[in-house]
Design a protein around this motif. Structure first.
Motif, mmCIF file in Angstrom:
data_model
loop_
_atom_site.group_PDB
_atom_site.id
_atom_site.type_symbol
_atom_site.label_atom_id
_atom_site.label_comp_id
_atom_site.label_asym_id
_atom_site.label_seq_id
_atom_site.Cartn_x
_atom_site.Cartn_y
_atom_site.Cartn_z
ATOM 1 N N SER A 49 -76.867 56.711 25.055
ATOM 2 C CA SER A 49 -76.832 57.152 23.647
ATOM 3 C C SER A 49 -78.105 56.739 22.924
ATOM 4 C CB SER A 49 -75.634 56.489 22.955
ATOM 5 O OG SER A 49 -75.822 55.073 22.943
ATOM 6 N N TRP A 50 -78.858 55.800 23.520
ATOM 7 C CA TRP A 50 -80.055 55.279 22.851
ATOM 8 C C TRP A 50 -81.307 56.053 23.263
ATOM 9 C CZ3 TRP A 50 -77.185 52.792 26.549
ATOM 10 C CH2 TRP A 50 -77.808 52.504 27.778
ATOM 11 N N ALA A 51 -81.108 57.117 24.019
ATOM 12 C CA ALA A 51 -82.293 57.852 24.501
ATOM 13 C C ALA A 51 -82.214 59.336 24.134
ATOM 14 C CB ALA A 51 -82.413 57.688 26.008
ATOM 15 N N LEU A 93 -72.622 54.102 25.559
ATOM 16 C CA LEU A 93 -72.940 53.722 24.176
ATOM 17 C C LEU A 93 -73.561 52.341 24.096
ATOM 18 C CD1 LEU A 93 -69.936 54.857 21.925
ATOM 19 C CD2 LEU A 93 -72.037 56.085 22.519
ATOM 20 N N HIS A 94 -74.395 52.164 23.077
ATOM 21 C CA HIS A 94 -75.031 50.862 22.845
ATOM 22 C C HIS A 94 -74.606 50.350 21.472
ATOM 23 C CE1 HIS A 94 -77.870 47.802 23.931
ATOM 24 N NE2 HIS A 94 -78.353 48.528 24.919
ATOM 25 N N ILE A 95 -74.047 49.166 21.429
ATOM 26 C CA ILE A 95 -73.522 48.606 20.183
ATOM 27 C C ILE A 95 -74.433 47.458 19.717
ATOM 28 C CG2 ILE A 95 -71.525 47.494 19.112
ATOM 29 C CD1 ILE A 95 -70.861 50.307 20.091
ATOM 30 N N VAL A 212 -73.503 43.086 35.276
ATOM 31 C CA VAL A 212 -74.527 42.113 34.877
ATOM 32 C C VAL A 212 -75.883 42.679 35.303
ATOM 33 C CG1 VAL A 212 -75.384 39.758 35.116
ATOM 34 C CG2 VAL A 212 -72.904 40.201 35.078
ATOM 35 N N GLU A 213 -76.678 43.103 34.313
ATOM 36 C CA GLU A 213 -77.965 43.759 34.576
ATOM 37 C C GLU A 213 -79.080 42.713 34.597
ATOM 38 O OE1 GLU A 213 -80.741 47.357 32.612
ATOM 39 O OE2 GLU A 213 -78.877 46.700 31.638
ATOM 40 N N TYR A 214 -79.873 42.705 35.650
ATOM 41 C CA TYR A 214 -80.979 41.745 35.744
ATOM 42 C C TYR A 214 -82.297 42.426 35.367
ATOM 43 C CZ TYR A 214 -81.733 44.016 40.332
ATOM 44 O OH TYR A 214 -81.937 44.934 41.341
ATOM 45 N N GLY A 282 -94.479 48.451 34.823
ATOM 46 C CA GLY A 282 -93.441 47.551 34.294
ATOM 47 C C GLY A 282 -92.154 48.319 34.058
ATOM 48 N N ASP A 283 -91.416 47.939 33.010
ATOM 49 C CA ASP A 283 -90.173 48.637 32.656
ATOM 50 C C ASP A 283 -90.542 49.858 31.812
ATOM 51 O OD1 ASP A 283 -87.173 47.917 30.709
ATOM 52 O OD2 ASP A 283 -87.551 49.306 32.369
ATOM 53 N N ASP A 284 -91.226 50.802 32.462
ATOM 54 C CA ASP A 284 -91.834 51.933 31.749
ATOM 55 C C ASP A 284 -90.795 52.956 31.286
ATOM 56 O OD1 ASP A 284 -94.406 51.917 34.356
ATOM 57 O OD2 ASP A 284 -93.995 50.514 32.724
HETATM 58 C C1 LRH Z 1 -83.356 46.461 29.014
HETATM 59 C C2 LRH Z 1 -82.497 47.695 29.194
HETATM 60 C C3 LRH Z 1 -81.017 47.469 29.007
HETATM 61 C C4 LRH Z 1 -80.667 48.120 27.707
HETATM 62 C C5 LRH Z 1 -81.943 48.394 27.099
HETATM 63 C C6 LRH Z 1 -81.906 49.552 26.184
HETATM 64 O O1 LRH Z 1 -84.678 46.726 29.353
HETATM 65 O O2 LRH Z 1 -82.790 48.272 30.415
HETATM 66 O O3 LRH Z 1 -80.284 48.189 29.939
HETATM 67 O O4 LRH Z 1 -79.784 47.431 26.997
HETATM 68 O O5 LRH Z 1 -82.851 48.601 28.165
#
Ligand code: LRH
Ligand code: MN
Length: 424
Positions: A49-51, A93-95, A212-214, A282-284
């Motif tokens: 939802s954030w993209a 969704l992102h809260i 759990v996201e690393y 990186g986290d592009d």
């Molecule tokens: C952190 C991340 C995580 C989300 C954010 C939007 O880099 O990947 O998954 O919360 O991006």
């Protein structure tokens, strides 16, 4: 905005003859075409939802206009994607970026568009304006119990929102870590974080999962408290059977062998799902398959080998989600390309002769094993993925139809050229 079924049929009718020839040629020497097509039709990718708006960096953000102004319009936009490719039938969704102010109507509207609610994401990496205590020095790792409690309470609140929408999982990504040697006691940070995750885990409904996201680095640049798959595996193993590791493709040091990580997490029954994107440095958060499509294919090859070894259901037993950010492309076109790249990699991996590959591996015939892998990777599966769309009632060429229908222009006319979506 809504895309009429008749416009999709009209589009497919125009392309039918050319597609039919390409599909028949592609399917001619393929094993079990119908099995592969069914798997492709069942495979849905959750849209973040954030993209749905234009992303940016600290150097700048260049909104393209017509961006969704609220959650209702975000669900509508995902409905557009799903109408075009019948492969985007879920939203993550992102809260608090997307708090569902009225969950009932939102859930009904999404359901009408064929969209279900996938993993909920908590956010303890930003300070909200009405927040009492700052996450500047972390959240669950924090030296101050009150900050930790605040973060735990937020995650429990996110679970509550998810329950109202029918979601069945919570993704916890922690930006926690340190920027300088000596700043953090690693063991205390781990133990605080584990204790926090355990208190959140205790609030999970029985049929929920916790992911759990690393992440290797950013926004901390000396240590991350959930910094790699090993650390995430340590947490998820100590938490319990409902805790799994989530693999974001952009969260590794360059040249990390992600397909090996996937294979081992699957072997352990601790792989929960993915945040698909691509990156060069990186986290592009770039379009999936835009930089390293071979790596994506190799990951799907390990997924199919490992999931079949555990008799897992490809479409339903793992969480398939995109996590990308669009700095220069139209957000919806970018997401259509990302879903396509995921389906192409899945289709190619489904064509790998796993039996012959195992035999070649048993004989240490490295040349033959590469031949077997790359025969599948070099097979043009686009007609197959298009045929799966056609049979699902979607468009043969989603991006072409998106443009022919002038969707962005219509969204700008409806929402204005300066509307900005919440998110990254
Ligand atoms: C952190 C991340 C995580 C989300 C954010 C939007 O880099 O990947 O998954 O919360 O991006
Ligand atoms: Mn992510």
């Amino acid at each position: 905005m809504h895309i009429e079924k008749s416009r999709i049929e009209e589009h497919n009718h125009k392309l039918a003859a050319g597609h039919k020839k390409q599909f028949e040629r592609a399917a001619a020497d393929m094993m079990d075409v119908h099995g592969v097509l069914q798997k492709l039709m069942d495979f849905q990718v959750a849209i973040p939802s954030w993209a749905l708006g234009t992303g940016g960096t600290r150097f700048g953000r260049f909104p393209g206009g017509g961006e969704p102004r609220n959650l209702e319009e975000k669900v509508e936009d995902i409905g557009l994607l799903h109408a075009l490719n019948k492969s985007s039938g879920a939203v993550s969704l992102h809260i608090p970026w997307d708090i569902p102010s009225n969950p009932g109507p939102i859930k009904a509207a999404a359901h009408k568009l064929g969209i279900r609610f996938d993993a909920m994401n908590s956010n303890t990496f930003q300070d909200q304006k009405d927040q009492k205590l700052s996450y500047k020095y972390g959240s669950l790792q924090h030296v101050n119990q009150h900050v930790r409690n605040q973060a735990i309470e937020h995650n429990i609140q996110v679970i509550r929102h998810g329950k109202e929408l029918g979601s069945k999982s919570l993704t916890v990504w922690l930006s926690d870590g340190s920027c300088f040697p000596g700043q953090l006691n690693f063991r205390k940070a781990f133990q605080n974080t584990l204790e926090g995750l355990q208190r959140i885990y205790a609030e999970l409904p029985d049929d929920w999962k916790m992911f759990v996201e690393y992440k290797a680095h950013e926004p901390n640049f000396y240590s991350m408290t959930v910094g790699d798959w090993g650390q995430s595996y340590l947490y998820t193993s100590k938490l319990g059977p409902h805790a799994y590791t989530l693999v974001d493709l952009g969260h590794h040091h360059p040249n990390t062998n992600i397909e090996q990580i996937v294979s081992l997490l699957l072997m352990e029954g601790k792989l929960g799902g993915f945040h698909f994107n691509d990156s060069k440095y990186g986290d592009d958060d770039l379009t999936v398959g835009s930089i390293n499509p071979y790596q994506l294919f190799l990951i799907f090859n390990e997924l199919i080998e490992g999931m079949d070894a555990r008799e897992m259901n490809h479409a339903g037993d793992l969480a398939w989600m995109i996590d990308a950010s669009h700095n220069v492309k139209d957000p919806l076109e970018d997401l259509l390309q990302s879903v396509e790249a995921i389906k192409l990699a899945y289709a190619q991996a489904l064509l790998v002769d796993q039996k012959a590959l195992k035999t070649a591996q048993q004989q240490n015939d490295t040349v033959l094993s590469q031949e077997i892998l790359q025969r599948a990777y070099r097979t043009d599966v686009r007609p197959l993925v298009a045929e799966a769309r056609l049979r699902s009632g979607a468009a043969l060429q989603p991006i072409a139809l998106f443009r022919d229908l002038r969707v962005r222009e219509k969204l700008i006319a409806e929402r204005g050229s300066t509307s900005v979506a919440t998110g990254l």
